[in-house]
Design a protein around this motif. Structure first.
Motif, PDB file in Angstrom:
ATOM      1  N   PRO A 130      13.826  27.260  37.614  1.00 27.25           N
ATOM      2  CA  PRO A 130      12.886  26.277  37.063  1.00 27.25           C
ATOM      3  C   PRO A 130      11.452  26.814  37.024  1.00 27.25           C
ATOM      4  O   PRO A 130      10.718  26.549  36.068  1.00 27.25           O
ATOM      5  N   GLU A 131      11.072  27.595  38.038  1.00 31.21           N
ATOM      6  CA  GLU A 131       9.711  28.148  38.068  1.00 31.21           C
ATOM      7  C   GLU A 131       9.476  29.101  36.908  1.00 31.21           C
ATOM      8  O   GLU A 131       8.451  29.048  36.239  1.00 31.21           O
ATOM      9  N   ARG A 133      10.959  29.260  34.094  1.00 32.02           N
ATOM     10  CA  ARG A 133      10.939  28.552  32.821  1.00 32.02           C
ATOM     11  C   ARG A 133       9.619  27.799  32.673  1.00 32.02           C
ATOM     12  O   ARG A 133       9.045  27.749  31.587  1.00 32.02           O
ATOM     13  N   ARG A 134       9.134  27.229  33.769  1.00 29.92           N
ATOM     14  CA  ARG A 134       7.893  26.471  33.704  1.00 29.92           C
ATOM     15  C   ARG A 134       6.726  27.377  33.325  1.00 29.92           C
ATOM     16  O   ARG A 134       5.829  26.989  32.595  1.00 29.92           O
ATOM     17  N   TYR A 135       6.729  28.612  33.816  1.00 32.40           N
ATOM     18  CA  TYR A 135       5.646  29.536  33.502  1.00 32.40           C
ATOM     19  C   TYR A 135       5.880  30.272  32.192  1.00 32.40           C
ATOM     20  O   TYR A 135       5.214  31.259  31.902  1.00 32.40           O
ATOM     21  N   GLY A 136       6.888  29.858  31.434  1.00 34.31           N
ATOM     22  CA  GLY A 136       7.078  30.422  30.109  1.00 34.31           C
ATOM     23  C   GLY A 136       7.822  31.740  30.080  1.00 34.31           C
ATOM     24  O   GLY A 136       7.684  32.516  29.121  1.00 34.31           O
ATOM     25  N   TYR A 137       8.597  32.048  31.129  1.00 34.20           N
ATOM     26  CA  TYR A 137       9.403  33.269  31.094  1.00 34.20           C
ATOM     27  C   TYR A 137      10.498  33.129  30.042  1.00 34.20           C
ATOM     28  O   TYR A 137      11.039  32.035  29.863  1.00 34.20           O
ATOM     29  N   ASP A 400      19.371  25.631  28.701  1.00 34.28           N
ATOM     30  CA  ASP A 400      18.790  25.883  27.380  1.00 34.28           C
ATOM     31  C   ASP A 400      18.869  27.347  26.952  1.00 34.28           C
ATOM     32  O   ASP A 400      18.370  27.714  25.909  1.00 34.28           O
TER      33      ASP A 400
END
Lengths: 438, 186
Positions: A130-131, A133-137, A400
């Motif tokens: 989740p981290e 993905r949150r930072y746009g990786y 996703d």
């Protein structure tokens, strides 16, 4: 039919049964008992069958397996992985691709108390995915790093695969564990380099996060030392003979349980989950070990491995060429087969062959070195398509991200694996030096 | 192959609660049998915890008081063995035994189910033969009164857990055959 021909025929039959969805344990058992009965007679077989299932399970050397499985599952239930990840993030998060690097480091640290790769990857994924993905990786980098990082769980000791290899080859477990440490460090650094290179080419795939202060960094290490302490006590204790592997595993399981309960917030429900997972995995491993016992008794009777070893040695090819060929066979097999099964099926055939070759190091050193190589090849098999299990598990947790993205994300890590395999083949000392062999 | 060498499965998923076949051909044995195998697995886990405790006490005793638990190896060996035998039915009930699913993944669901019927029929037979042989072992250990070397635990104790566990495994296999044939007919 000669025994040798029988060996070939039943070996082929086993492969057919495996391909036709028979559990590997049962395929090995069926072919092993058939062959044993045909060569040694049915009465001796019935006698053997009355003993083996019990003697394989009630074996003091093997009691280390359920205890190490339990240790890993207890670690996976608590929040230990969270703390390890936070600490790694404080140290490397400000680099490009830093969260992925922290994930790798967190997996490596977690691998020091967990001997399973899926458990390592999945546990870390629940926090790091989740981290990232949150930072746009990118989905590719995020899932690739987790799937590859998870494989550090079986490389860095304790390792269930190494325990089984040690028993199979009657090699010291303490030496094998120590031998895996340097390759584990090479792997961790190699994965870090892979992320660094990947994010240089695709800078948007893994942006950096804010730099942590030095005091925050050192403060975060508080979470690391209990894990490090357990690792040193268990691995060092086994190597120096302070306790037997079983005792080391029991100490490790108890300490990890306490750590999960106090620091990680595990409660009775988590404990129950850990026990059921341990039951499932242990039952699976021991059924295979029973099947493998019959299978290898039969293989030894058929003289197939010796004949193969003689034939290969007779060709006069250089030792390193033969080793490279075996490595390639493992790379292909690893794509198609489960690692533990691959090892149990091939080691009785390949090890006598390897031991006939001259690599300029001692017999024990070859067994240890080859074992680490096989272990790494098993790791690789867990991330290569079409059935890279770790990739499937991590991908299923990232709703996703399409599967093809995840397999694309594996590429830099796979290349890093190939480099590591080459290093270990060229420099056997990477494994034997710490184990005190030469 | 869909299962993992070292961890034995697609890790975190509730595997034991399902009853009938799901979307895959993968079946888990549910109902009363599922509950029974699960309960036995938990009991087996209890044996593992006991083995852990014995080992710990023995290590502490050896280094702290110069006196390990007498026969600690034998105790741990037998408690672990009993635990592992209790795990076998559960492992198969939750589909925990590794199979190579890759090679047949392209077949239709019906063909895969048919192959699984075949493999579970063989598995049932194997488990029954092993039950028979382990019972022979049990009778022999009982008759000879063979015990462990140091503290004299009768071996037939452990065998008398192994035999019913193996038999239960055979029943689990048989139930899978029934469920698989049922799914084939649908």
């Amino acid at each position: 039919m000669t025994n040798l021909e029988l060996g070939v025929v039943l070996f082929a039959l086993m492969i057919v049964l495996v391909v036709l969805r028979m559990p590997i344990a049962i395929a090995m058992l069926v072919c092993g008992t058939l062959g044993f009965g045909l060569i040694a007679g049915w009465r001796p077989l019935l006698g053997l069958m009355a003993q083996v299932p019990y003697s394989r399970v009630a074996n003091h050397e093997l009691t280390v397996i359920p205890l190490f499985v339990l240790m890993g599952q207890l670690a996976a239930q608590g929040g230990i992985s969270q703390a390890l990840y936070r600490s790694a993030l404080a140290w490397v998060g400000h680099y490009r691709g830093g969260i992925a690097m922290a994930t790798i480091a967190g997996c490596a640290a977690f691998g020091a108390i967990c001997g399973s790769s899926v458990a390592t990857g999945a546990t870390m994924a629940s926090i790091a995915l989740p981290e990232m993905r949150r930072y746009g990786y990118s989905g590719a980098l995020a899932t690739g790093a987790l799937a590859a990082g998870g494989t550090l769980g079986i490389l860095i000791p304790p390792s269930i695969i190494l325990v089984i290899y040690a028993i199979l080859t009657e090699q010291s477990l303490g030496q094998l564990f120590l031998a895996a440490i340097v390759p584990g460090i090479i792997a961790t650094v190699g994965y870090g380099v892979a992320i660094w290179a990947y994010t240089r080419v695709f800078p948007s795939a893994g942006p950096a996060v804010a730099r942590a202060s030095w005091s925050a960094r050192f403060h975060s290490l508080k979470a690391v030392w209990p894990v490090l302490a357990i690792f040193i006590v268990v691995i060092g204790g086994i190597y120096y003979g302070i306790f037997t592997p079983t005792e080391g595993a029991a100490v490790g399981a108890a300490a990890t349980g306490v750590l999960s309960w106090t620091v990680g917030g595990m409660r009775l429900a988590g404990m129950k989950r850990a026990i059921l997972e341990t039951a499932r995995i242990t039952g699976m491993i021991f059924l295979i070990l029973i099947g493998a016992e019959f299978y290898s008794s039969f293989l030894a009777l058929s003289q197939l491995p010796q004949a193969l070893a003689q034939w290969v040695a007779g060709t006069g090819w250089p030792a390193f060429a033969i080793l490279t060929a075996i490595v390639l066979i493992y790379l292909v097999l690893g794509c198609l087969m489960d690692g533990l099964a691959m090892m149990l099926v091939t080691i009785p055939v390949f090890l006598p062959l390897i031991l006939r070759l001259d690599f300029g190091i001692s017999h024990d050193a070859v067994v240890v070195w080859f074992g680490i190589l096989v272990l790494i090849l098993i790791e690789v098999g867990q991330i290569t398509p079409p059935i890279g299990l770790n990739v499937y598990v991590i991908n299923s947790m990232a709703k996703d991200v399409p599967m093809t993205e995840s397999f694309k994300g594996i590429v830099p890590f796979f290349l890093s694996d190939l480099v590591r395999i080459a290093i270990i083949i060229c420099v056997p000392a990477t494994t034997t030096w710490l184990a005190g062999l030469n | 192959m869909s299962h993992d060498a070292d961890s034995g499965g697609r890790a975190p998923q509730p595997a034991s609660d399902g009853g009938g076949p799901d979307t895959e051909t993968e079946l888990t044995v549910g109902g009363a049998m599922g509950a029974l195998t699960r309960a036995l697995a938990l009991v087996g886990g209890g044996f593992l915890l006991v083995a852990t405790a014995i080992t710990l006490v023995s290590v502490i005793g050896r280094y702290g008081f110069g006196q390990p638990v007498p026969g600690d190896y034998e105790l741990v060996e037998i408690t672990c063995a009993v635990g592992v035998f209790l795990f076998f039915p559960y492992t198969h009930a939750v589909n925990g035994n590794i199979t190579a699913e890759f090679f047949t993944a392209g077949l239709s669901k019906r063909s895969r189910l048919a192959l699984e019927v075949g493999s579970d029929v063989v598995f049932t037979f194997v488990a029954l033969v092993l039950t028979w042989r382990l019972s022979a072992g049990l009778l022999e250990k009982f008759a000879t009164g063979e015990t462990t070397i140091l503290i004299g635990i009768p071996l037939w104790w452990a065998y008398s857990v192994a035999v019913p566990s193996m038999f239960l495994l055979a029943i689990v296999c048989l139930m899978r055959v029934v469920v698989e044939i049922g799914a084939l007919r649908r």
